[in-house]
Write an enzyme that holds these catalytic residues in place. Structure first.
Site, PDB file in Angstrom:
ATOM      1  N   GLY A 276      28.630 -96.240 -80.582  1.00  0.00           N
ATOM      2  CA  GLY A 276      27.751 -97.295 -80.355  1.00  0.00           C
ATOM      3  C   GLY A 276      28.263 -98.040 -79.120  1.00  0.00           C
ATOM      4  O   GLY A 276      29.266 -97.546 -78.962  1.00  0.00           O
TER       5      GLY A 276
ATOM      6  N   GLN B 281      29.341-103.830 -72.690  1.00  0.00           N
ATOM      7  CA  GLN B 281      30.232-103.037 -72.198  1.00  0.00           C
ATOM      8  C   GLN B 281      30.174-102.196 -70.984  1.00  0.00           C
ATOM      9  O   GLN B 281      31.410-101.576 -70.594  1.00  0.00           O
ATOM     10  CB  GLN B 281      30.568-101.998 -73.610  1.00  0.00           C
ATOM     11  CG  GLN B 281      30.728-102.997 -74.740  1.00  0.00           C
ATOM     12  CD  GLN B 281      30.918-102.088 -75.833  1.00  0.00           C
ATOM     13  OE1 GLN B 281      30.005-101.575 -76.398  1.00  0.00           O
ATOM     14  NE2 GLN B 281      32.399-101.649 -76.274  1.00  0.00           N
TER      15      GLN B 281
ATOM     16  N   CYS C 153      36.750-100.418 -80.973  1.00  0.00           N
ATOM     17  CA  CYS C 153      35.701-100.727 -79.844  1.00  0.00           C
ATOM     18  C   CYS C 153      36.201-100.103 -78.772  1.00  0.00           C
ATOM     19  O   CYS C 153      37.389 -99.971 -78.296  1.00  0.00           O
ATOM     20  CB  CYS C 153      35.833-102.341 -79.476  1.00  0.00           C
ATOM     21  SG  CYS C 153      34.647-102.885 -78.548  1.00  0.00           S
ATOM     22  N   LEU C 154      35.240 -99.505 -77.819  1.00  0.00           N
ATOM     23  CA  LEU C 154      35.417 -98.628 -76.859  1.00  0.00           C
ATOM     24  C   LEU C 154      36.072 -99.579 -75.477  1.00  0.00           C
ATOM     25  O   LEU C 154      36.585 -99.245 -74.654  1.00  0.00           O
ATOM     26  CB  LEU C 154      34.062 -98.056 -76.054  1.00  0.00           C
ATOM     27  CG  LEU C 154      33.854 -96.985 -77.094  1.00  0.00           C
ATOM     28  CD1 LEU C 154      32.484 -96.096 -76.447  1.00  0.00           C
ATOM     29  CD2 LEU C 154      34.880 -95.804 -77.475  1.00  0.00           C
TER      30      LEU C 154
ATOM     31  N   HIS D  53      28.191-104.540 -85.318  1.00  0.00           N
ATOM     32  CA  HIS D  53      29.179-104.751 -84.224  1.00  0.00           C
ATOM     33  C   HIS D  53      28.759-104.729 -82.867  1.00  0.00           C
ATOM     34  O   HIS D  53      28.988-105.685 -81.924  1.00  0.00           O
ATOM     35  CB  HIS D  53      30.028-103.573 -84.367  1.00  0.00           C
ATOM     36  CG  HIS D  53      31.027-103.280 -83.286  1.00  0.00           C
ATOM     37  ND1 HIS D  53      32.552-103.211 -83.569  1.00  0.00           N
ATOM     38  CD2 HIS D  53      30.751-103.104 -81.992  1.00  0.00           C
ATOM     39  CE1 HIS D  53      33.096-102.881 -82.489  1.00  0.00           C
ATOM     40  NE2 HIS D  53      32.227-103.037 -81.567  1.00  0.00           N
ATOM     41  N   GLU D  54      27.326-104.134 -82.560  1.00  0.00           N
ATOM     42  CA  GLU D  54      26.924-104.134 -81.373  1.00  0.00           C
ATOM     43  C   GLU D  54      25.968-105.394 -80.838  1.00  0.00           C
ATOM     44  O   GLU D  54      26.007-105.837 -79.977  1.00  0.00           O
ATOM     45  CB  GLU D  54      25.667-102.737 -81.144  1.00  0.00           C
ATOM     46  CG  GLU D  54      26.576-101.480 -81.437  1.00  0.00           C
ATOM     47  CD  GLU D  54      27.948-101.438 -80.480  1.00  0.00           C
ATOM     48  OE1 GLU D  54      28.116-101.904 -79.430  1.00  0.00           O
ATOM     49  OE2 GLU D  54      28.903-100.455 -80.855  1.00  0.00           O
TER      50      GLU D  54
ATOM     51  N   HIS E 138      28.153-107.741 -79.843  1.00  0.00           N
ATOM     52  CA  HIS E 138      28.764-107.715 -78.398  1.00  0.00           C
ATOM     53  C   HIS E 138      27.798-108.455 -77.546  1.00  0.00           C
ATOM     54  O   HIS E 138      27.954-108.893 -76.452  1.00  0.00           O
ATOM     55  CB  HIS E 138      28.672-106.123 -78.083  1.00  0.00           C
ATOM     56  CG  HIS E 138      29.818-105.512 -78.240  1.00  0.00           C
ATOM     57  ND1 HIS E 138      30.964-105.898 -77.628  1.00  0.00           N
ATOM     58  CD2 HIS E 138      30.043-104.428 -78.740  1.00  0.00           C
ATOM     59  CE1 HIS E 138      31.838-105.117 -77.668  1.00  0.00           C
ATOM     60  NE2 HIS E 138      31.525-104.195 -78.444  1.00  0.00           N
TER      61      HIS E 138
HETATM   62 ZN    ZN Z   1      32.802-102.813 -79.617  1.00  0.00          ZN
END
Ligand code: ZN
Length: 195
Positions: free
Chosen positions: A45, A50, A93-94, A135-136, A139
């Site tokens: 995701g 991000q 998380c990226l 999670h997304e 963000h």
């Molecule tokens: Zn993340």
């Protein structure tokens, strides 16, 4: 400038994104680039914040596999409701690469959103996909999974987070990243364009 995944503690990760009101060809191209980046970094995701974009939009593919196109989703202006059940599982998380910790999330949740063609997406997602959409969507409200840890887990990660903070600070000092005023100005301009 090609899109890049920004890392904690970049301020755009704390930006609460406004609903997207305009989808144009450039935005479609940006979404394609987001998919490329997500696969390149082996994610499942990726939220617009991000990649330093102030839009309520995230992409997901629970398979994490570019060949599984049928599992891809673009979720614009997502609204979550009716969360049920709780489970704890490790998340990463990226934008905070290498760091993982257990997070409690609903195991089932309703999502209402739009795709790039303006079609409504509405339904209940469960388990891994439920975790991804929570999670997304976090963000898009400027919330990171590290905000959802218990005090003991947060303490465990303190040193690693400080390393990210230190690296970010040096990027500001070397001019590799623009200063806070310029970052904020850019976000405002992008918001004016499509929100
Ligand atoms: Zn993340």
């Amino acid at each position: 400038m090609p899109l890049q995944i920004i890392q904690y503690p970049h301020p755009t990760l704390r930006h609460r994104s406004k609903p997207l009101r305009r989808v144009d060809a450039e935005l479609r191209k940006l979404v394609e680039e987001m998919f490329d980046l997500m696969y390149e970094h082996e994610g499942v995701g990726l939220a617009a914040n991000q990649v330093d974009l102030p839009y309520r939009l995230f992409i997901a593919n629970p398979e994490g596999n570019p060949d599984a196109r049928e599992s891809e989703g673009v979720f614009i202006n997502p609204v979550l409701s009716a969360g049920r059940g709780l489970a704890e599982d490790e998340e990463g998380c990226l934008s905070i690469p290498g760091l993982r910790a257990p997070v409690t999330r609903n195991t089932s949740i309703k999502i209402q959103a739009y795709d790039l063609d303006g079609n409504e997406i509405s339904g209940e997602v469960t388990d891994f996909m439920a975790r991804i959409v929570q999670h997304e969507t976090d963000h898009l409200d400027g919330t990171l999974f590290i905000d959802r840890l218990g005090p003991a887990q947060a303490l465990d990660l303190r040193d690693q987070l400080e390393e990210f903070e230190f690296a970010f600070q040096s990027k500001l000092e070397t001019g590799e990243l623009p200063n806070a005023d310029d970052m904020a100005k850019r976000l405002r301009e992008l918001e004016q364009l499509r929100t």
